[in-house]
Scaffold this motif. Structure first.
Motif, mmCIF file in Angstrom:
data_model
loop_
_atom_site.group_PDB
_atom_site.id
_atom_site.type_symbol
_atom_site.label_atom_id
_atom_site.label_comp_id
_atom_site.label_asym_id
_atom_site.label_seq_id
_atom_site.Cartn_x
_atom_site.Cartn_y
_atom_site.Cartn_z
ATOM 1 N N THR A 33 -66.816 -21.974 48.167
ATOM 2 C CA THR A 33 -68.049 -21.549 47.676
ATOM 3 C C THR A 33 -69.172 -21.180 48.920
ATOM 4 O OG1 THR A 33 -67.317 -22.474 45.658
ATOM 5 C CG2 THR A 33 -69.485 -21.722 45.735
ATOM 6 N N GLY A 34 -69.619 -20.167 48.771
ATOM 7 C CA GLY A 34 -70.557 -19.900 49.518
ATOM 8 C C GLY A 34 -72.205 -19.985 49.129
ATOM 9 N N ALA A 40 -72.038 -25.447 47.923
ATOM 10 C CA ALA A 40 -71.254 -25.015 49.107
ATOM 11 C C ALA A 40 -71.209 -26.004 50.134
ATOM 12 C CB ALA A 40 -71.911 -23.893 49.718
ATOM 13 N N VAL A 43 -69.076 -24.599 53.320
ATOM 14 C CA VAL A 43 -69.389 -23.221 53.928
ATOM 15 C C VAL A 43 -70.785 -23.360 54.179
ATOM 16 C CG1 VAL A 43 -69.312 -20.744 53.794
ATOM 17 C CG2 VAL A 43 -67.392 -22.107 52.921
ATOM 18 N N THR A 45 -73.130 -21.178 54.945
ATOM 19 C CA THR A 45 -73.410 -19.706 54.767
ATOM 20 C C THR A 45 -74.243 -19.266 55.864
ATOM 21 O OG1 THR A 45 -72.542 -19.875 52.403
ATOM 22 C CG2 THR A 45 -73.618 -17.816 53.383
ATOM 23 N N LEU A 72 -63.862 -15.923 49.057
ATOM 24 C CA LEU A 72 -64.899 -16.413 49.050
ATOM 25 C C LEU A 72 -65.622 -16.612 47.833
ATOM 26 C CD1 LEU A 72 -66.918 -15.870 52.486
ATOM 27 C CD2 LEU A 72 -65.477 -17.800 51.652
ATOM 28 N N CYS A 74 -68.841 -17.143 44.980
ATOM 29 C CA CYS A 74 -70.336 -17.230 44.526
ATOM 30 C C CYS A 74 -70.583 -17.108 43.261
ATOM 31 C CB CYS A 74 -71.093 -16.338 45.602
ATOM 32 S SG CYS A 74 -72.925 -16.707 45.711
ATOM 33 N N ASP A 91 -77.805 -15.836 47.895
ATOM 34 C CA ASP A 91 -76.583 -16.284 47.857
ATOM 35 C C ASP A 91 -75.349 -15.323 47.943
ATOM 36 O OD1 ASP A 91 -77.983 -18.595 48.323
ATOM 37 O OD2 ASP A 91 -77.204 -19.669 46.356
ATOM 38 N N THR A 92 -75.699 -14.423 46.997
ATOM 39 C CA THR A 92 -74.372 -13.317 46.727
ATOM 40 C C THR A 92 -74.459 -12.536 47.964
ATOM 41 O OG1 THR A 92 -74.462 -13.531 44.350
ATOM 42 C CG2 THR A 92 -73.611 -11.746 45.234
ATOM 43 N N ASN A 94 -75.580 -13.076 50.982
ATOM 44 C CA ASN A 94 -75.190 -13.513 52.131
ATOM 45 C C ASN A 94 -73.643 -13.827 52.142
ATOM 46 O OD1 ASN A 94 -77.809 -13.689 53.192
ATOM 47 N ND2 ASN A 94 -78.202 -15.809 52.292
ATOM 48 N N THR A 95 -73.377 -14.313 50.991
ATOM 49 C CA THR A 95 -71.734 -14.850 50.871
ATOM 50 C C THR A 95 -70.945 -13.246 51.136
ATOM 51 O OG1 THR A 95 -72.162 -16.560 49.235
ATOM 52 C CG2 THR A 95 -69.788 -15.342 49.503
ATOM 53 N N ILE A 107 -64.395 -11.338 46.872
ATOM 54 C CA ILE A 107 -65.399 -12.198 46.569
ATOM 55 C C ILE A 107 -64.892 -12.651 45.031
ATOM 56 C CG2 ILE A 107 -67.816 -12.258 45.830
ATOM 57 C CD1 ILE A 107 -67.122 -12.480 48.780
#
Length: 313
Positions: A33-34, A40, A43, A45, A72, A74, A91-92, A94-95, A107
């Motif tokens: 999980t990012g 997370a 990770v 991120t 990954l 998120c 966050d999404t 970036n992931t 994803i």
């Protein structure tokens, strides 16, 4: 099919300790999980995005143990109207960018859930008939047409830019996409890059048949979570399956998430994976361990054993 594990259930372990544990369990991949609702734990991120050297070291630790990154994850609510939604959208993105930098093509996340009208501050999961009162239909149309579909079109464009090939949306409650029908509503609007993370546990308590759902989805199955649920005898018969008690209150709930095999037997899981494979899915199955009726270690071991016996190699 290959077995992976959602590593958040080992959040008390460091990154390398977690990898060593996965090797000892006999799984072949990891779903990490990012961001989103998760802390997370494995990770970092933003650090990995900034530093190519850290990314190389990160992948080296995974590769030298013979493991692969299944996806990954998120999971969160990027359509929340407040600060939470802003964080989850960041966050999404970036992931997604990290997945592109690491060469990860999938994803796993959730569709999100908006409020029912502009200016509302709380997401609203509308699940009752929209013919009465009529305002519910207007609210649902707003959620889809004014919020969700424009957001997802933009997210698909970003995925194209960074090289992510598929989104797998978990059919989780309190989300706009929570079953095959709602998945197809979004998929038809934004394209086939979006598919379902088929998680039987949620469909069980909603009263659906995950095997029938798989047949309806076909190539729209983009990922599978190995997770079970049990309708609790006597409880659901009295109050039904709509449940607002916290997940920790297992003894009083009408249903619970349980280790694979503690809700449905191995024969059911073998048929499920046979049908999913027959329909063309031949990719990762990720164990998501959220059984609070037993220890984490027991739940992981029990679920891994059941999934290893059931998945279609």
């Amino acid at each position: 099919m290959k077995l992976s594990i959602c590593t958040d259930c080992m959040g008390d372990l460091s990154f390398t300790e977690m990898l060593d544990k996965c090797v000892s369990l006999g799984v072949e991949g990891i779903e990490m999980t990012g961001g989103g609702w998760s802390s997370a734990p494995h990770v970092r991120t933003e650090e990995l995005l900034r530093d190519a050297g850290q990314r190389r070291d990160f992948l080296k630790e995974i590769d030298k143990r013979g493991l692969s990154i299944a996806a990954l994850n998120c999971s969160g609510n990027p359509l929340d109207p407040g600060a939470l939604g802003a964080k989850h959208r960041e966050d999404t993105e970036n992931t997604l960018r990290l997945a592109g930098a690491l060469g990860v093509k999938k994803i796993v996340m959730m569709s999100g859930l908006p409020p029912a009208a502009p200016g509302d501050t709380i997401p609203n999961w509308i699940t009752y008939t929209v013919s009465w009162p009529a305002s519910l239909k207007d609210a649902l149309d707003y959620q889809w047409n004014e919020v969700a579909i424009p957001y997802w079109r933009g997210l698909v464009r970003l995925a194209d830019e960074v090289g992510v090939e598929t989104f797998a949306l978990e059919n989780f409650s309190s989300m706009l996409v929570w079953n095959p029908e709602t998945l197809f509503r979004l998929r038809d609007a934004v394209g086939p890059k979006v598919g379902l993370n088929l998680d039987p546990s949620h469909l069980f308590w909603m009263g659906a048949d995950p095997i029938a759902a798989a047949r309806a989805l076909g190539p729209a199955i983009h990922h599978v979570h190995g997770k079970d649920a049990r309708i609790e005898r006597g409880r659901a018969a009295v109050n039904g399956i709509l449940e607002t008690k916290p997940v920790e209150d297992t003894a009083r709930r009408a249903w619970n998430y349980v280790a694979v095999g503690a809700g449905h037997d191995l024969q059911w899981w073998k048929e499920f994976f046979s049908v999913v494979r027959m329909l063309g899915y031949n990719d990762w199955v990720s164990l998501e361990m959220e059984d609070l009726t037993m220890s984490v270690e027991a739940g992981i071991q029990s679920s891994v054993s059941a999934l290893q016996a059931a998945i279609s190699r």
